[in-house]
Design a protein around this motif. Sequence first.
Motif, PDB file in Angstrom:
ATOM      1  N   ILE A  33      85.663 -12.544 -47.022  1.00 53.17           N
ATOM      2  CA  ILE A  33      85.314 -13.071 -45.707  1.00 53.17           C
ATOM      3  C   ILE A  33      85.309 -11.914 -44.715  1.00 53.17           C
ATOM      4  N   VAL A  34      84.207 -11.778 -43.961  1.00 53.33           N
ATOM      5  CA  VAL A  34      84.037 -10.669 -43.035  1.00 53.33           C
ATOM      6  C   VAL A  34      83.799 -11.229 -41.637  1.00 53.33           C
ATOM      7  N   PHE A  35      84.567 -10.766 -40.656  1.00 53.19           N
ATOM      8  CA  PHE A  35      84.430 -11.224 -39.291  1.00 53.19           C
ATOM      9  C   PHE A  35      83.636 -10.211 -38.469  1.00 53.19           C
ATOM     10  N   ARG A  51      88.545  -5.610 -43.370  1.00 58.56           N
ATOM     11  CA  ARG A  51      87.092  -5.546 -43.507  1.00 58.56           C
ATOM     12  C   ARG A  51      86.448  -6.379 -42.403  1.00 58.56           C
ATOM     13  N   ILE A  52      85.582  -5.731 -41.605  1.00 57.50           N
ATOM     14  CA  ILE A  52      84.902  -6.404 -40.495  1.00 57.50           C
ATOM     15  C   ILE A  52      83.451  -5.952 -40.433  1.00 57.50           C
ATOM     16  N   ARG A  53      82.678  -6.651 -39.613  1.00 54.56           N
ATOM     17  CA  ARG A  53      81.333  -6.228 -39.238  1.00 54.56           C
ATOM     18  C   ARG A  53      81.403  -5.764 -37.803  1.00 54.56           C
ATOM     19  N   LEU A  54      80.925  -4.575 -37.558  1.00 56.49           N
ATOM     20  CA  LEU A  54      80.888  -3.994 -36.224  1.00 56.49           C
ATOM     21  C   LEU A  54      79.442  -3.980 -35.771  1.00 56.49           C
ATOM     22  N   GLY A  55      79.174  -4.565 -34.614  1.00 58.56           N
ATOM     23  CA  GLY A  55      77.800  -4.609 -34.122  1.00 58.56           C
ATOM     24  C   GLY A  55      77.706  -4.172 -32.688  1.00 58.56           C
ATOM     25  N   GLY A  56      76.588  -3.560 -32.354  1.00 58.55           N
ATOM     26  CA  GLY A  56      76.326  -3.107 -30.999  1.00 58.55           C
ATOM     27  C   GLY A  56      75.100  -2.234 -30.998  1.00 58.55           C
ATOM     28  N   LEU A  57      75.048  -1.308 -30.049  1.00 59.23           N
ATOM     29  CA  LEU A  57      73.930  -0.379 -29.940  1.00 59.23           C
ATOM     30  C   LEU A  57      74.349   0.994 -30.443  1.00 59.23           C
ATOM     31  N   VAL A  58      73.432   1.688 -31.112  1.00 61.28           N
ATOM     32  CA  VAL A  58      73.695   3.056 -31.537  1.00 61.28           C
ATOM     33  C   VAL A  58      73.642   3.925 -30.281  1.00 61.28           C
ATOM     34  N   GLU A  59      74.727   4.602 -29.990  1.00 64.51           N
ATOM     35  CA  GLU A  59      74.819   5.420 -28.784  1.00 64.51           C
ATOM     36  C   GLU A  59      73.825   6.577 -28.846  1.00 64.51           C
ATOM     37  N   SER A  60      73.068   6.769 -27.773  1.00 60.94           N
ATOM     38  CA  SER A  60      72.087   7.848 -27.715  1.00 60.94           C
ATOM     39  C   SER A  60      72.777   9.199 -27.807  1.00 60.94           C
ATOM     40  N   GLY A  61      72.240  10.072 -28.645  1.00 59.82           N
ATOM     41  CA  GLY A  61      72.782  11.410 -28.817  1.00 59.82           C
ATOM     42  C   GLY A  61      73.994  11.501 -29.724  1.00 59.82           C
ATOM     43  N   SER A  62      74.352  10.413 -30.374  1.00 55.05           N
ATOM     44  CA  SER A  62      75.572  10.436 -31.179  1.00 55.05           C
ATOM     45  C   SER A  62      75.323  10.632 -32.676  1.00 55.05           C
ATOM     46  N   VAL A  63      74.078  10.566 -33.121  1.00 54.69           N
ATOM     47  CA  VAL A  63      73.795  10.652 -34.554  1.00 54.69           C
ATOM     48  C   VAL A  63      73.881  12.106 -35.015  1.00 54.69           C
ATOM     49  N   ARG A  64      74.760  12.346 -36.006  1.00 53.54           N
ATOM     50  CA  ARG A  64      74.912  13.682 -36.603  1.00 53.54           C
ATOM     51  C   ARG A  64      74.820  13.524 -38.116  1.00 53.54           C
ATOM     52  N   ARG A  65      73.927  14.265 -38.706  1.00 54.93           N
ATOM     53  CA  ARG A  65      73.755  14.218 -40.159  1.00 54.93           C
ATOM     54  C   ARG A  65      74.433  15.427 -40.772  1.00 54.93           C
ATOM     55  N   GLN A  98      69.272   1.435 -30.328  1.00 52.44           N
ATOM     56  CA  GLN A  98      68.864   0.142 -30.855  1.00 52.44           C
ATOM     57  C   GLN A  98      70.034  -0.571 -31.515  1.00 52.44           C
ATOM     58  N   GLY A  99      69.856  -1.852 -31.757  1.00 54.31           N
ATOM     59  CA  GLY A  99      70.907  -2.670 -32.330  1.00 54.31           C
ATOM     60  C   GLY A  99      71.177  -2.344 -33.780  1.00 54.31           C
ATOM     61  N   VAL A 100      72.448  -2.427 -34.136  1.00 50.15           N
ATOM     62  CA  VAL A 100      72.865  -2.152 -35.508  1.00 50.15           C
ATOM     63  C   VAL A 100      74.099  -2.992 -35.826  1.00 50.15           C
ATOM     64  N   VAL A 101      74.203  -3.376 -37.090  1.00 49.75           N
ATOM     65  CA  VAL A 101      75.408  -4.044 -37.583  1.00 49.75           C
ATOM     66  C   VAL A 101      75.892  -3.244 -38.777  1.00 49.75           C
ATOM     67  N   THR A 102      77.143  -2.817 -38.730  1.00 50.33           N
ATOM     68  CA  THR A 102      77.733  -2.064 -39.837  1.00 50.33           C
ATOM     69  C   THR A 102      78.877  -2.882 -40.423  1.00 50.33           C
ATOM     70  N   GLU A 103      79.082  -2.720 -41.699  1.00 55.73           N
ATOM     71  CA  GLU A 103      80.151  -3.453 -42.374  1.00 55.73           C
ATOM     72  C   GLU A 103      81.054  -2.448 -43.067  1.00 55.73           C
ATOM     73  N   GLY A 104      82.349  -2.567 -42.853  1.00 55.39           N
ATOM     74  CA  GLY A 104      83.291  -1.640 -43.461  1.00 55.39           C
ATOM     75  C   GLY A 104      84.703  -1.870 -42.959  1.00 55.39           C
ATOM     76  N   ILE A 105      85.465  -0.768 -42.917  1.00 55.56           N
ATOM     77  CA  ILE A 105      86.889  -0.837 -42.582  1.00 55.56           C
ATOM     78  C   ILE A 105      87.209   0.185 -41.501  1.00 55.56           C
ATOM     79  N   LEU A 106      88.016  -0.210 -40.529  1.00 56.39           N
ATOM     80  CA  LEU A 106      88.479   0.698 -39.486  1.00 56.39           C
ATOM     81  C   LEU A 106      89.651   1.507 -40.030  1.00 56.39           C
ATOM     82  N   SER A 107      89.542   2.844 -39.955  1.00 55.37           N
ATOM     83  CA  SER A 107      90.617   3.703 -40.446  1.00 55.37           C
ATOM     84  C   SER A 107      91.701   3.840 -39.377  1.00 55.37           C
TER      85      SER A 107
END
Length: 152
Positions: A33-35, A51-65, A98-107
């Motif tokens: 079960i994921v909230f 385990r949760i789903r985190l949703g919101g907007l991808v912050e501009s300038g924050s993507v690092r590969r 843009q909108g995104v939903v990620t699923e995982g665990i908060l460390s």
Amino acid sequence: MTRRSRRLAIIGTSGIVLAAALALVLFAMRDTIVFFKAPTEVVASGPVGTRIRLGGLVESGSVRRGSDQMIEFAVEDGNARVPVRYRGILPDLFREGQGVVTEGILSASGTFVADTVLARHDESYMPREVVDALKAQGRWQEGSGLRKTTQK
């Protein structure tokens, strides 16, 4: 034993068996079960290790590969931001702002370690939970061309 008492005993036994079966099913599903939570809720409550789903907007300038398909970005909702670490291939429609939903665990360090990243599928879609969270934060604009889905 009368006919009525036998019938009540069968109904009572059936109820107990059904309640036990339901309890076993819920116990078996407790890890799957994921909230859904917005960044503000994650920062406030800090459900470390859950385990949760985190949703919101991808912050501009924050993507690092990084190397070995490691991607770091931040998800924000206007009031709070949560850094996300993901190893894998991002969806083609993943973009900053843009909108995104990620699923995982908060460390324990406050970084969200995602094992799944979901992006919207076209320019007019955003997951219902993300829209609701953005509306609660006052960041949702009806004329933005985005709409929430009506699927149940």
